[in-house]
Design an enzyme around this catalytic site. Structure first.
Site, PDB file in Angstrom:
ATOM      1  N   LYS A  26      23.158  85.654  67.302  1.00 17.50           N
ATOM      2  CA  LYS A  26      23.240  84.289  66.743  1.00 17.50           C
ATOM      3  C   LYS A  26      24.408  84.272  65.770  1.00 17.50           C
ATOM      4  O   LYS A  26      24.979  85.320  65.457  1.00 17.50           O
ATOM      5  CB  LYS A  26      21.951  83.896  66.035  1.00 17.50           C
ATOM      6  N   ARG A  27      24.778  83.081  65.287  1.00 13.85           N
ATOM      7  CA  ARG A  27      25.852  83.032  64.299  1.00 13.85           C
ATOM      8  C   ARG A  27      25.513  83.913  63.099  1.00 13.85           C
ATOM      9  O   ARG A  27      24.351  84.044  62.738  1.00 13.85           O
ATOM     10  CB  ARG A  27      26.086  81.593  63.839  1.00 13.85           C
ATOM     11  N   LYS A  33      20.123  83.597  58.358  1.00 13.36           N
ATOM     12  CA  LYS A  33      19.597  84.203  59.593  1.00 13.36           C
ATOM     13  C   LYS A  33      19.210  85.668  59.377  1.00 13.36           C
ATOM     14  O   LYS A  33      18.600  86.298  60.230  1.00 13.36           O
ATOM     15  CB  LYS A  33      20.616  84.061  60.722  1.00 13.36           C
ATOM     16  N   LYS A  51      15.222  81.253  74.905  1.00 14.04           N
ATOM     17  CA  LYS A  51      15.858  81.960  76.032  1.00 14.04           C
ATOM     18  C   LYS A  51      15.269  83.358  76.184  1.00 14.04           C
ATOM     19  O   LYS A  51      14.985  83.810  77.302  1.00 14.04           O
ATOM     20  CB  LYS A  51      17.376  82.037  75.807  1.00 14.04           C
ATOM     21  N   THR A 110      17.542  78.063  69.639  1.00 13.62           N
ATOM     22  CA  THR A 110      17.342  77.981  71.086  1.00 13.62           C
ATOM     23  C   THR A 110      17.367  79.376  71.703  1.00 13.62           C
ATOM     24  O   THR A 110      16.786  79.592  72.761  1.00 13.62           O
ATOM     25  CB  THR A 110      18.406  77.098  71.762  1.00 13.62           C
ATOM     26  N   HIS A 116      20.538  68.665  62.187  1.00 10.13           N
ATOM     27  CA  HIS A 116      20.486  70.046  62.676  1.00 10.13           C
ATOM     28  C   HIS A 116      20.376  71.096  61.580  1.00 10.13           C
ATOM     29  O   HIS A 116      20.351  72.287  61.889  1.00 10.13           O
ATOM     30  CB  HIS A 116      21.727  70.360  63.523  1.00 10.13           C
TER      31      HIS A 116
END
Length: 805
Positions: free
Chosen positions: A531-532, A537, A643, A639, A340
């Site tokens: 998101k985290r 990110k 969405k 993911t 992952h």
């Protein structure tokens, strides 16, 4: 799927007699209890499986990010309208009831969300979830989701199992024995996971740690009240709170205990089921393990359950007396591994000294497996000492460590990434040597999302208008959304899609006003990044854009700007200082911008506290713009991007993770793609990234950084963000400044399109129509056929009121 009813029409139709077999509230209760009796107490599905004895799939994960259960269950059982009407008759509001339910605290990120789509599995029953930062000081509070109990779980004390820790290993003529251990009991709790209208209820089994002895009476009688309960508390700490180390590894002993605890309990359970083929029978009927891989598949969701490999070897060799080589063959054919992350800091590397103390027998097994592996590599690549070092499970150095990813690769028959670009990086970089050794092992399984929760449940308005055009088949076959391409120029459909989006925005704006005490312009662009919180990110890139927009508005307040509400949400690992500083920066920027009278409704910056599945179900349907802006080559898949796509948000993003495949499906011109590609990042690494070059060359970037440095956004503590600036200027592995110029330019293109609502909505429709690939149904089908060796079945088990064939 009928059109929504007005309140007046609903009142006319309210009657539980309209529900098949239900006449009044008492009947509802009676029928519900009967349903529980058949699905849980009688284990109807389990009985079905025992009778047919199919291959069983065990999905092992330290995280199952499930969200709430009530509404999802009603949707899958086809009971939502019926329950809504029955609850209305009782004078209650079903939406209010749904809001009371806590989100299950069993994970924190995309890894757990993928696991939540599998429909069954095994994990830890955590009393407290990932800690929630309480702003503005970010003092974490445990998300105590079980404080009022969990109505969905059923304790199974009859299957309680012992799990051993510490002790020593004794080699005897009768075999190896692990003795003088400390024992913790694993109590299973089963949560039903119903399929969509197929009468199938699979089980997520969660394990809770229990002490063998609750109370030490001798210590109590001697007056030592603390010691009397100390052993119990130490044992039960294992399932008290999950270490949130997804993409942030911390080598804590408790975390290793958690990982072994769930593995040891699950494997004992798997062996028991394998040996018993008759429902209710606990006496073993299978004693030969030759067929074990034909009846059992174990999927390791990242390295957290990697101990399944040495634990299965221990059970087969030490307990079941299987020959070592045969046990190794069985283990490899049974286990498969999903990677992952490509980030070095996320990879689990446990100190050998910790293993030696906590799991001494497993350390011996890992050493033996590593020796076999290295002997094979040495035979194929004679004299290549560096290759042996790179491929070893044991990393030498001042502190010897066990590389759990390497253990997973050598102990599995299949290794997969979760998006095509990620799987290529896994083969060409992360596990390059292993790919050269066994290329047939490596596969790709692009992530997916369940359309039941992420469209039907969270966005019923959109699901309704889609069903009116193409029917309801898309609910179980998301590829049918392609039929919407026929309606891209249909003015009625364009109007309906825009109307649903605006209704969702109004609803979420009201939610923000009620829960966050902030008033926003519902006509503004809802620009969302949830998101985290992590450097890769690049929430910091989003922050720099917000500051740039603010400076432009301040410089020319009379100019017309596209109004924006920038929303950023997510959680940070408690020990991750930079992530916490990013949250602090976001909130500080918001405080300045949101209270500046020159700005007004043109720009708002909001941090969404306690981001979780139930909040995602509200914000995603309301979003206009989805931010997926990680540095190319760092995001495994994502993911959230999927969405947003299926719910009608356009994507601004880099060519990273699943964004690449989304752009292929919808056409790159229908997403806002910017910035460096993987090869550009690699070229910049070779050349050397110098942040100061961009700082000197780009005036708006320099102004934003100078404002952060000077304390403009933290007047009471001017030096507050010095660590953030220092990282961006001198230690930024994720090259925020390198993509700043392209990002700002691309955001200008977003503004231009947003001013043309019809063209914006046409692109939205195309994105929705092209999102069919990203269904978890497709993902799980690929796992089933290509890794687990089973064929998915659409056959429905007969309902409880009908006899089985």
């Amino acid at each position: 799927m009928a059109a929504p009813l007005s309140d007046g029409d609903r009142r006319k139709q309210i009657s539980v007699r309209g529900i098949a077999g239900l006449g009044d509230v008492a009947e509802v209760r009676k029928s519900f209890n009967r349903h529980l009796h058949f699905t849980l107490v009688k284990d109807r599905n389990v009985q079905h499986y025992y009778e047919r004895d199919p291959k069983r799939i065990y999905y092992l994960s330290l995280e199952f990010y499930m969200g709430r259960t009530l509404q999802n269950t009603m949707v899958n059982l086809g009971l939502q309208n019926a329950c809504d009407e029955a609850i209305y008759q009782l004078g209650l509001d079903l939406e209010e009831l749904e809001e009371i339910e806590e989100d299950a605290g069993l994970g924190n990120g995309g890894l757990g969300r993928l696991a939540g789509n599998t429909g069954g599995g095994s994990s830890l029953l955590m009393q407290s979830a990932l800690l929630d930062p309480v702003l503005p000081l970010q003092v974490e509070e445990a998300d105590d989701w079980l404080r009022y109990g969990n109505p969905w779980e059923k304790a199974r004390p009859e299957y309680m199992l012992p799990v051993h820790f510490y002790g020593r290993v004794e080699h005897t003529p009768d075999g190896v024995k692990w003795i003088d251990t400390q024992v913790v009991l694993a109590m299973p709790y089963d949560t039903p996971v119903p399929g969509y209208k197929n009468n199938t209820v699979n089980t997520m089994r969660l394990w809770s740690a229990k002490a063998p002895n609750d109370f030490n009476l001798q210590e109590f009688n001697m007056g030592d009240y603390i010691e009397a309960v100390l052993d119990r508390n130490l044992a039960e700490n294992i399932s008290r709170v999950l270490y949130p180390n997804d993409n942030f590894f911390e080598g804590k002993e408790l975390r290793l205990k958690q990982e072994y605890f769930v593995v040891a309990a699950t494997l004992q359970d798997i062996i028991r089921r394998f040996k018993s083929s008759k429902f209710g029978c606990r006496d073993p009927v299978r004693t030969c393990f030759e067929t074990f891989p034909d009846k059992v598949a174990i999927q390791l969701n990242d390295t957290h359950p990697a101990l399944s490999i040495p634990e299965l070897m221990r059970i087969l060799v030490d307990v079941e007396k299987v020959d070592w080589d045969k046990a190794w063959e069985i283990t490899k054919r049974t286990c498969a591994y999903t990677n992952h992350t490509v980030l070095p800091e996320a990879l689990e590397r446990w100190p050998v000294s910790m293993f030696e103390k906590l799991l001494p027998r497993h350390l011996e097994i890992i050493y033996a497996l590593n020796q076999m592996h290295l002997d094979r590599v040495a035979a194929l690549y004679p004299g290549d000492i560096d290759r042996l070092r790179r491929m070893s499970v044991i990393e030498e150095g001042d502190c010897k460590r066990i590389n759990m990813a390497h253990l997973c690769v050598i102990g599995s028959h299949a290794v997969n990434g979760v998006a095509r670009i990620h799987s290529d990086i896994v083969k060409n970089s992360v596990f390059k040597d292993f790919y050269e050794l066994e290329p047939e092992k490596f596969q790709n399984k692009t992530n997916g999302i369940t359309p039941r929760r992420w469209l039907l449940l969270c966005n019923p308005g959109l699901a309704d208008i889609i069903a009116e055009k193409i029917g309801e088949g898309f609910i179980t076959d998301l590829s049918q959304l392609k039929k919407l391409l026929e309606f891209i120029d249909n003015e009625t459909f364009i109007r309906d899609v825009a109307k649903v989006k605006q209704e969702n925005k109004l609803k979420f704006a009201a939610y923000l006003e009620e829960h966050y005490k902030v008033k926003i312009n519902p006509m503004s662009m809802f620009d969302v990044q949830v998101k985290r919180i992590h450097e890769y990110k690049r929430q910091l890139l989003n922050c720099l854009h917000a500051i740039t927009l603010y400076n432009r508005i301040r410089c020319n307040p009379s100019k017309s700007f596209v109004p924006r509400t920038i929303m950023i949400g997510g959680k940070a690992a408690p020990g991750y200082h930079m992530a916490k500083m990013i949250i602090k920066l976001i909130t500080s920027i918001g405080e300045v911008i949101n209270n500046d009278p020159y700005v007004g409704d043109k720009l708002k910056v909001i941090f969404l506290e306690n981001y979780r599945v139930s909040l995602a179900e509200k914000v995603i349907p309301a979003a206009d713009l989805s931010q997926q802006i990680s540095t190319a080559g760092t995001e495994a898949s994502g993911t959230g991007n999927m969405k947003f796509m299926v719910n009608g948000a356009l994507t601004i993003g880099t060519m990273d993770g699943a964004n690449v495949e989304m752009a292929e499906e919808a056409g790159e011109e229908n997403l806002f793609i910017f910035g460096m590609r993987v090869e550009d990042v690699e070229a910049l690494d070779r050349k050397g990234y110098n942040a100061r070059e961009y700082y000197e060359r780009l005036p708006e970037l320099r102004q934003a950084i100078d404002q952060i440095t000077s304390g403009f956004f933290s007047p009471r503590d001017p030096g507050c963000f010095k660590d953030v600036v220092n990282m961006l200027m001198y230690h930024d592995r994720f090259k925020v400044f390198a993509d700043y110029e392209a990002y700002i330019k691309c955001q200008g293109q977003v503004d231009q399109l947003f001013m043309d609502p019809r063209e914006w909505t046409r692109k939205v429709i195309r994105n929705i129509a092209c999102s069919g690939k990203f269904s978890s149904d497709r993902t799980i089908t690929e796992y089933a056929r290509e890794i687990w060796g089973v064929e998915p079945s659409a056959t429905a088990i007969p309902p409880p009121n009908l006899p089985r064939n």
